[in-house]
Scaffold this active site. Structure first.
Site, PDB file in Angstrom:
ATOM      1  N   ASP A  35       0.732  -1.256  -0.066  1.00 15.84           N
ATOM      2  CA  ASP A  35      -0.056  -0.053  -0.065  1.00 15.84           C
ATOM      3  C   ASP A  35       0.982   1.315  -0.176  1.00 15.84           C
ATOM      4  O   ASP A  35       0.600   2.370   0.377  1.00 15.84           O
ATOM      5  CB  ASP A  35      -1.106   0.007   1.024  1.00 15.84           C
ATOM      6  CG  ASP A  35      -1.817  -1.305   1.295  1.00 15.84           C
ATOM      7  OD1 ASP A  35      -2.299  -1.907   0.340  1.00 15.84           O
ATOM      8  OD2 ASP A  35      -1.934  -1.700   2.437  1.00 15.84           O
ATOM      9  N   LYS A  38       2.213   2.540  -4.878  1.00 10.97           N
ATOM     10  CA  LYS A  38       2.945   2.064  -6.152  1.00 10.97           C
ATOM     11  C   LYS A  38       1.807   2.178  -7.375  1.00 10.97           C
ATOM     12  O   LYS A  38       2.290   2.446  -8.493  1.00 10.97           O
ATOM     13  CB  LYS A  38       3.142   0.416  -6.235  1.00 10.97           C
ATOM     14  CG  LYS A  38       4.106   0.102  -5.071  1.00 10.97           C
ATOM     15  CD  LYS A  38       4.142  -1.465  -5.057  1.00 10.97           C
ATOM     16  CE  LYS A  38       3.060  -2.316  -4.770  1.00 10.97           C
ATOM     17  NZ  LYS A  38       2.734  -1.951  -3.090  1.00 10.97           N
ATOM     18  N   GLY A  62      -4.826  -4.788  -4.679  1.00  8.63           N
ATOM     19  CA  GLY A  62      -5.912  -3.837  -5.435  1.00  8.63           C
ATOM     20  C   GLY A  62      -5.486  -2.459  -5.581  1.00  8.63           C
ATOM     21  O   GLY A  62      -4.705  -1.752  -4.416  1.00  8.63           O
ATOM     22  N   HIS A  63      -5.679  -1.660  -6.586  1.00  3.83           N
ATOM     23  CA  HIS A  63      -5.642  -0.382  -6.407  1.00  3.83           C
ATOM     24  C   HIS A  63      -6.811   0.296  -7.323  1.00  3.83           C
ATOM     25  O   HIS A  63      -7.299  -0.172  -8.124  1.00  3.83           O
ATOM     26  CB  HIS A  63      -4.366   0.291  -7.243  1.00  3.83           C
ATOM     27  CG  HIS A  63      -3.898  -0.638  -8.392  1.00  3.83           C
ATOM     28  ND1 HIS A  63      -3.032  -1.388  -8.400  1.00  3.83           N
ATOM     29  CD2 HIS A  63      -4.078  -0.172  -9.700  1.00  3.83           C
ATOM     30  CE1 HIS A  63      -2.734  -1.740  -9.495  1.00  3.83           C
ATOM     31  NE2 HIS A  63      -3.627  -0.935 -10.491  1.00  3.83           N
ATOM     32  N   GLN A 245       1.841  -6.033  -3.212  1.00  2.95           N
ATOM     33  CA  GLN A 245       2.273  -6.065  -1.724  1.00  2.95           C
ATOM     34  C   GLN A 245       3.730  -5.393  -1.515  1.00  2.95           C
ATOM     35  O   GLN A 245       4.049  -4.337  -2.395  1.00  2.95           O
ATOM     36  CB  GLN A 245       2.454  -7.372  -1.225  1.00  2.95           C
ATOM     37  CG  GLN A 245       1.039  -8.015  -1.065  1.00  2.95           C
ATOM     38  CD  GLN A 245       0.688  -8.699  -2.317  1.00  2.95           C
ATOM     39  OE1 GLN A 245       1.175  -9.334  -3.303  1.00  2.95           O
ATOM     40  NE2 GLN A 245      -0.878  -8.423  -2.949  1.00  2.95           N
TER      41      GLN A 245
END
Ligand code: IMP
Length: 466
Positions: A35, A38, A62-63, A245
């Site tokens: 988190d 990135k 997830g983004h 990650q």
């Protein structure tokens, strides 16, 4: 040449145009516990990439990407898919949950985003319904020893891969093989569900029907991605390897057992994409200006109380995948320096600097105290790491908004001093600074791709210890 002099030079190089030169083959990794932001950095670099490759992890990542008012929540498909002409590859080291992947395809298709450039590895492993159930049930069984997983079946998918009982994308593509594999696997998993968890058995025919449907939908995208990547390399195309990650969640080099089940570090790109180490030109790390962690496990610089809450609020620290509140803490220079070493990092992007804007004082962890002894390096013993007490250096805050800053010169002096301190401490140049979620809220300090390689830059310098 000393690091300080070199770094000061770098600070004046902020006018470089990042996009005039070829990208080369670059790995972007998280330098903390995931988190780190990135998504924003890969979005910035994807513009210059011909190919973007996801090399590990699954739908635990997830983004959120916002483009022209449309919000995309992506877990597996690289955000490079939003750039027409960029090939997006989901590599062999990923764990693919076809149900979620198809939801992502539907979401993109509904907005007329072309998907012709998406490629999925035929050797990637597939997350099955029993992986998701076993992930959640195993967490409950662990009680106080729970990891705080995302519950997406990641650990059990990789466990089957290691145990050599996994189902791969290529198995999905062949009806006979799929039937035989599912019967075999479910026979075994039903025994676990029944005996260990007292649950009713899964019906193999239902699972076959469900996964055959997924196979039909995914078939057009499935290829030998390692061959495609090799082909791209030989044609001098620019490849961006996108880590999910972060370093401290790496299965081998993170805070085991509180880690994920894959290798997010830069070295993971070679295995998870199927390329040799000599093809990687650059490693760019991404770290927040402070630290966060989701799930369980030791976190020496965690701040409980008002300041922690403030960081959480200002940083909107809630997970994209699970919505869980992230634990917040001060920047940990010891793990930062470890991430530089273990990834062979060439430069760093610091994100969310603006979140610190209101603080009068900012702390940075410069060493740990373990059982009364000062320790400068990240301890590879997890028992020792759990006993680490942070030793802080306190720096003055700037108490001014940085959200509108667009160059290093625009930043308050204390903010520049803070960043310089981090760079000197970790012995890595800071190439990019992010001061907000917008694409324009980005300061390019130096060219992250074409600047001198860190390993050459510092080869003859003595590391400065604070
Ligand atoms: P898993 O990957 O779901 O097995 O979870 C293992 C650990 O990694 C847990 O502490 C999760 O919270 C953490 N984790 C997994 N994916 C992410 C991520 O994308 N960001 C931050 N933490 C993550």
């Amino acid at each position: 040449m000393t690091l300080v002099a070199e770094y000061e030079d770098n600070f004046s190089l902020c006018k470089l145009n990042l996009f005039n030169k070829p990208l080369a083959n670059v790995v972007v990794i998280g330098a903390q516990w995931g988190d780190e932001g990135k998504g924003k950095i890969t979005d910035l670099l994807s513009k210059s990439a011909d190919v973007v490759v996801r090399y590990q992890g699954g739908v635990n990542a997830g983004h959120t990407v916002v483009v022209e008012g449309n919000t995309f929540k992506l877990h597996l498909i690289p955000s490079g898919i939003l750039y027409p002409g960029t090939d997006c590859i989901i590599g062999c080291g990923t764990a693919i949950d076809p149900q979620v992947l198809i939801q992502e395809l539907d979401q993109l298709e509904a907005l007329n985003i072309p998907l012709g450039n998406l490629l999925i590895s035929q050797t990637a492993h597939v997350t099955m319904p029993y992986h998701r159930s076993i992930d959640r049930l195993a967490e409950e069984r662990r009680g106080e020893r729970k990891i705080g997983t995302t519950g997406r079946g990641i650990g059990p998918t990789y466990a089957d891969k290691s145990e050599r009982t996994g189902i791969r994308v290529q198995d999905l593509m062949d009806k006979e093989v799929l039937r035989e594999q599912i019967y075999w696997a479910i026979n075994h998993k039903n025994a676990i569900l029944d005996k260990l968890y007292n649950l009713p058995p899964l019906d193999p025919e239902e699972v076959i029907a469900e996964y055959s449907g997924y196979a039909d939908r995914l078939r057009p995208y499935v290829v030998d991605t390692a061959l495609k990547i090799y082909d791209a390399i030989t044609r001098r195309r620019n490849i961006l390897f996108e880590g999910a990650q972060g370093t401290l969640l790496d299965l081998d080099h993170g805070t085991y057992p509180y880690v994920t089940s894959s290798n997010p570090i830069a070295g993971g790109a070679c295995v998870g994409a199927g390329v040799g180490p000599t093809t990687i030109d650059r490693v760019i790390g991404v770290a927040k200006a402070y630290t966060t962690r989701v799930g369980e496990g030791p976190f020496p610089t965690e701040i409980k109380g008002e300041v922690g809450e403030m960081l959480c609020d200002r940083g909107a620290e809630f997970g994209t995948t699970t919505g869980r509140q992230r634990r917040c803490g001060w920047f940990d220079g010891v793990i930062g320096r470890y991430a530089v070493r273990i990834n062979g990092m060439d430069c760093l992007a610091i994100t969310k600097l603006d979140v610190l804007d209101e603080l009068a004082e900012i702390k940075v962890c410069v060493a740990y105290e373990i059982d009364g002894q000062r320790c400068e390096d990240f301890p590879s013993s997890s028992r020792k790491f759990a006993r680490c007490q942070p030793i802080y250096q306190t720096l003055p805050g700037w108490q001014r908004s940085t959200a509108e800053c667009r160059s290093v010169e625009d930043l308050p002096k204390q903010a520049r001093d803070y960043l310089r301190f981090l760079a000197e401490f970790m012995q890595v140049p800071i190439a990019i600074i992010s001061v907000g979620p917008g694409r324009e809220q980005t300061i390019i300090v130096e060219d992250p791709i074409h600047g001198p390689k860190r390993s050459l830059l510092y080869a003859d310098s003595t590391p400065a210890r604070v």
